[in-house]
Write an enzyme that holds these catalytic residues in place. Structure first.
Site, PDB file in Angstrom:
ATOM      1  N   LYS A 237       0.875  -1.174   0.000  1.00 24.31           N
ATOM      2  CA  LYS A 237       0.000   0.000   0.000  1.00 24.31           C
ATOM      3  C   LYS A 237       0.912   1.224   0.000  1.00 24.31           C
ATOM      4  O   LYS A 237       1.592   1.498   0.986  1.00 24.31           O
ATOM      5  CB  LYS A 237      -0.913   0.008   1.218  1.00 24.31           C
ATOM      6  CG  LYS A 237      -1.994   1.076   1.153  1.00 24.31           C
ATOM      7  CD  LYS A 237      -2.927   0.984   2.339  1.00 24.31           C
ATOM      8  CE  LYS A 237      -4.115   1.920   2.135  1.00 24.31           C
ATOM      9  NZ  LYS A 237      -3.719   3.312   1.875  1.00 24.31           N
ATOM     10  N   PHE A 627      37.929  21.138  -2.265  1.00 26.37           N
ATOM     11  CA  PHE A 627      37.941  22.583  -2.157  1.00 26.37           C
ATOM     12  C   PHE A 627      37.239  23.142  -3.386  1.00 26.37           C
ATOM     13  O   PHE A 627      37.530  22.715  -4.508  1.00 26.37           O
ATOM     14  CB  PHE A 627      39.411  23.011  -2.120  1.00 26.37           C
ATOM     15  CG  PHE A 627      39.674  24.360  -1.547  1.00 26.37           C
ATOM     16  CD1 PHE A 627      39.256  24.683  -0.278  1.00 26.37           C
ATOM     17  CD2 PHE A 627      40.400  25.301  -2.273  1.00 26.37           C
ATOM     18  CE1 PHE A 627      39.547  25.930   0.256  1.00 26.37           C
ATOM     19  CE2 PHE A 627      40.695  26.531  -1.755  1.00 26.37           C
ATOM     20  CZ  PHE A 627      40.265  26.849  -0.481  1.00 26.37           C
ATOM     21  N   GLY A 737      38.262  27.183  15.557  1.00 28.66           N
ATOM     22  CA  GLY A 737      37.342  26.054  15.497  1.00 28.66           C
ATOM     23  C   GLY A 737      38.063  24.735  15.363  1.00 28.66           C
ATOM     24  O   GLY A 737      37.466  23.680  15.487  1.00 28.66           O
ATOM     25  N   ARG A 808      33.531  23.379  11.654  1.00 26.12           N
ATOM     26  CA  ARG A 808      34.750  22.705  11.220  1.00 26.12           C
ATOM     27  C   ARG A 808      34.502  21.201  11.113  1.00 26.12           C
ATOM     28  O   ARG A 808      33.715  20.625  11.888  1.00 26.12           O
ATOM     29  CB  ARG A 808      35.902  22.961  12.198  1.00 26.12           C
ATOM     30  CG  ARG A 808      36.237  24.428  12.416  1.00 26.12           C
ATOM     31  CD  ARG A 808      36.442  25.203  11.125  1.00 26.12           C
ATOM     32  NE  ARG A 808      37.549  24.725  10.330  1.00 26.12           N
ATOM     33  CZ  ARG A 808      38.778  25.225  10.362  1.00 26.12           C
ATOM     34  NH1 ARG A 808      39.066  26.247  11.163  1.00 26.12           N
ATOM     35  NH2 ARG A 808      39.722  24.740   9.589  1.00 26.12           N
TER      36      ARG A 808
END
Length: 873
Positions: A237, A627, A737, A808
């Site tokens: 279903k 990057f 960080g 980070r």
């Protein structure tokens, strides 16, 4: 630009002699790929990837293989127009590329590395999400190719799977279902439905045309329990919209049970219906949108149905594509199949549905309803359908079709009730709530409204429960979330607990189709209550144990709704929100996107007008990353980019500029975790806003990477602060960080980059001379002798710093955090600042302690003179 890139394509073709498109349509903004199977002079596959508004194309002569060991030659050919994504047909003999062509696969392609740089370097890594091709692939240019256009197409070993069990890939078109050989036969006059029409005549299907607008849907009656019976077919279903799909001489229709035309909402289904090679066809089925895990999702389907702008609908047709699961064939050509048994209708249905594509055959299982139901329950699906194999298709509800729901069941706390209406006694419905952690720590709990239940009660229970509820009345609803308002609602203390069966939790956080089952023993006012008179005290049920339900298989609900101006955008289509990005912490991609949306009021100040560079982690922090400077080219029009000439690359690079929360969310949805920015802004690219001293504790000892104690980083930072105070130069700290501290000195646009670097060098030299046992300006990590490196070199045009509030890719999901100098002391820890703690910190720390970096205009000449005097120069 797309028109210029299509010149070579157009010169090879004559528009009056070929049915191929000649361009003009804008790009999809999504990043679409198509694979066409082309029986030209030599049969080959054409792989086309949308970049920059056109389809970059490779001819793959030996076919596309799902085997990672099987590397296939791919020859780079001219760019094709975007309209080519749905082109199939016959290119006349004698014309360029003459021969039959089918759409073999279509879907989204997602670059896993910067595509512009990949094309330039000769290595393009990407993920395909098509009907046949799924997983990660690489195109690698051959250095020693004869023409320079030779590449290899390689399937990576991660992700994806072939469609068929034997590992092969279906040969036919995902739109028409035809192979290239059948396309050629059709061009010669062969009709693909000829054999089926003859079979229907033999089966004595009545010859009458069926108008889908006149068809009354056959509906199922509910049944509580699953069963086994060889005379019945059992199907999943599906949690979707029931519709009739029709194709009549190339014209399509998609009708809801209310007779509304839904075709404009689902162009991917419309495209396939129009390509079906039959004269007349009426299919009964379900329109479904799948979640990231591949399960039917009613929430995702509702989002699709709410879209109205053509641009939004087009994007969603690729980002969240719908499928039409056909489970019945009602008409074919001039034959009405409704009087045939279901088993025969489904046998003929299989002959008209392509093996793969937007239109799918809904499989069934004969006789084994109980086993299928158990599996459906384990998977958290909606339920099963049971249909008699010999049933005819009749309008309205029929006992020949049964629906068996696999409902979920949980306990919820009763928090109020509504006034009864009509002849009902006691109450109309019960308001329900559930608890969830109020803070990330999970220590405190908050009560959330989760809807109301009005079914499942008898008269006695209505009366008895109302008596208990009256004793618990309170003035206000006890929720942290909004609750219904008005005189019709009475609120009670959260003491009583109810057992509730429900279908699912809606996107708005409410129970769908709830049914009251029972009041849970042990909940209520009297802890020593003995309801059955056996003298045993019942175990106390704690209401706070009633927690917000979460479907473990479903993708997270989109965590954000954003606006851009202009134009307004109510929602962004997000992907893979439940993919775990931080395995040690359990944080997902959805958590990352939600964080960037929540922190955007503070972060945007440091991103506005500033070139942005991403590092993308499509598989989380332990997966491959890349990057990305150059925007991929398929971003929405409202995401700003700016072209900046790169001397090193000798080309323009189109940088993202995140000027609003919507753009930030779009970028986060690309899997970008850390965001790096320039120190200068568009319009004054040669004048940085700050000078940076990056305190890096990393060094090498015996070839191994080691770190100075973070306390020494703090000491170096405090020494810089003291020096800057002495020479009357403002400075502002933030954590990196990662492992260090950034000290940022505002420049007020007074210096160019070379002068900024000179200032940084003077400051770094002075500090290194003052604490030579702690600080160094030696760049080589092996020569730092365990000291903290004061990096002054990052002050140059195009040099980057991680943006304030950026996440980070390290355990804990730490954040580059603005600090007050008073916080830079012993005990400062990077782990105190994460995606869970930062939004609340930002709200509590107003004004932002780093804002002076953007607004201060210090007397730099006086500061430099003071610094030179201090250095004895």
């Amino acid at each position: 630009m797309p028109r210029e890139r299509l010149e070579k394509y157009r010169k090879k073709r004559a528009s009056e002699r070929t049915p191929e498109p000649f361009g003009g349509a804008p790009g999809t903004g999504v990043g679409v790929f198509v694979v066409q199977l082309h029986a030209a002079t030599r049969r080959h596959y054409d792989l086309r990837l949308e970049i920059g508004g056109v389809l970059l194309s490779w001819a793959v002569p030996k076919g596309i293989s799902a085997d990672p060991v099987d590397k296939k030659l791919a020859v780079h050919v001219e760019d094709h127009p975007v309209e080519y994504i749905e082109f199939e047909g016959v290119i006349p003999a004698g014309e360029y590329g003459g021969g039959e062509m089918i759409v073999w696969d279509i879907g989204r392609w997602i670059p896993l590395e910067d595509p512009e740089e990949g094309l330039e370097s000769g290595k393009l890594l990407f993920e395909l999400r098509g009907h046949k091709l799924k997983g990660v692939w690489t195109l690698v240019r051959l250095e020693k190719g004869e023409t320079g256009k030779e590449w290899l197409l390689i399937r990576e070993r991660r992700g994806g799977h072939p469609i068929l069990e034997d590992g092969s890939l279906p040969e036919g078109s995902i739109l028409s279902g035809l192979t290239v050989e059948q396309m050629a036969e059709r061009e010669q006059g062969w009709y693909p439905g000829e054999e089926l029409a003859a079979a229907l005549a033999r089966a004595r299907a009545p010859e009458r045309r069926v108008d889908p607008a006149d068809v009354e849907f056959m509906l199922a009656r509910p049944r509580e329990d699953a069963f086994d019976d060889p005379a019945w077919h059992f199907e999943l279903k599906l949690d979707g919209y029931r519709m009739l799909a029709s194709a009549v001489e190339g014209e399509a229709s998609l009708l809801t049970r209310n007779g509304h035309e839904a075709l404009p909402t689902f162009p991917e289904i419309a495209r396939a219906l129009r390509k079906l090679p039959f004269r007349r066809l009426v299919l009964d089925g379900e329109v479904v949108v799948h979640d990231a895990a591949g399960y039917p999702s009613f929430r995702h389907l509702q989002k699709r149905a709410r879209l109205s702008r053509s641009l939004d609908v087009r994007r969603a047709s690729f980002e969240a594509p719908a499928s039409f699961y056909a489970f019945d064939l009602l008409a074919f050509d001039d034959h009405d199949l409704r009087d045939l048994p279901l088993s025969e209708r489904r046998r003929f249905l299989r002959d008209v549905v392509p093996e793969a594509g937007p239109i799918r055959f809904s499989e069934h299982f004969e006789g084994c309803g109980e086993a299928l139901f158990r599996q459906v329950q384990e998977m958290g699906l909606e339920g099963i359908m049971a249909k008699r194999a010999d049933s005819r298709y009749v309008g309205g509800r029929s006992s020949d079709w049964r629906k068996i729901h696999a409902a979920r069941q949980a306990r919820f706390v009763i928090v109020g009730f509504t006034t009864p209406a009509g002849s009902r006694t006691g109450f109309g419905a019960l308001h329900l709530g559930a608890y969830a952690p109020a803070e990330p720590s999970g220590v405190e709990l908050a009560l959330h409204y989760i809807g109301s239940v009005g079914t499942g009660f008898n008269e006695q229970l209505l009366s008895e429960l109302r008596t208990d509820l009256d004793a618990l009345r309170v003035e206000r609803p006890p929720f942290v979330t909004p609750a219904p308002a008005g005189d019709d609602h009475t609120w009670v203390a959260p003491e009583l607990v109810a057992e509730i069966r429900y279908k699912e939790v809606t996107e708005g956080g409410l129970l769908r189709h709830p049914v009251f089952l029972e009041l849970v023993e042990g909940s209520g006012l009297d802890e020593d209550r003995d309801d059955d008179g056996d003298g045993d005290r019942k175990e106390r049920v704690v209401p706070t144990d009633c927690r917000l339900p979460r479907d473990p298989r479903a993708a997270l609900a989109d965590p954000v709704r954003v606006d851009t101006s202009p134009p307004p955008v109510e929602e962004l289509s997000l992907s893979n929100l439940d993919k775990v990005f931080w395995p040690e912490d359990g944080y997902t991609k959805g958590d990352l996107i939600a964080y960037y949306h929540d922190i955007s009021p503070w972060m945007m100040k440091f991103l506005k007008d500033r070139p942005l560079v991403l590092t993308r982690y499509p598989d989380g922090i332990h997966g491959k990353s890349f990057f990305q400077k150059n925007a991929p080219g398929f971003q929405p029009e409202w995401v700003r980019t700016e072209a900046i000439w790169s001397e090193g690359s000798e080309r323009e690079i189109h940088y993202f500029i995140a000027d609003d929360p919507a753009a930030l969310v779009f970028i986060a949805n690309l899997g970008a975790i850390p965001l790096h920015v320039w120190a200068s802004r568009i319009g004054s690219l040669d004048r940085p806003d700050w000078c940076l001293l990056d305190l890096d504790p990393k060094h090498k000892r015996d070839g191994e990477e080691v770190y100075a104690p973070f306390g020494e980083v703090v000491e170096v930072a405090r020494t810089i602060d003291a020096l800057c105070r002495e020479i009357v130069l403002p400075s502002y700290p933030k954590t990196s960080g990662s492992s260090g501290i950034h000290v940022m000195i505002p420049l007020g646009g007074q210096l160019d980059y070379e002068q900024s670097r000179t200032l940084a060098l003077l400051l770094a030299k002075t500090v290194a001379a003052e604490i030579p046992d702690r600080a160094t300006i030696v760049r080589n990590p092996s020569g730092r002798d365990g000291k903290v490196y004061i990096d002054y070199v990052q002050n140059g045009r195009g040099r980057l710093v991680v943006a304030p509030y950026s996440v980070r890719p390290r355990a804990g999901a730490t954040v580059s955090t603005p600090l007050r100098w008073g916080e830079v002391e012993e005990g400062l820890s990077m782990e105190d600042f994460t995606i869970r703690t930062m939004p609340e910190r930002a709200r509590a720390l107003e004004p932002d302690p780093l804002l002076g970096v953007l607004s201060d205009e210090p007397d730099l000449m006086a500061a430099l003179e003071a610094l030179q005097r201090r250095m004895g120069g």
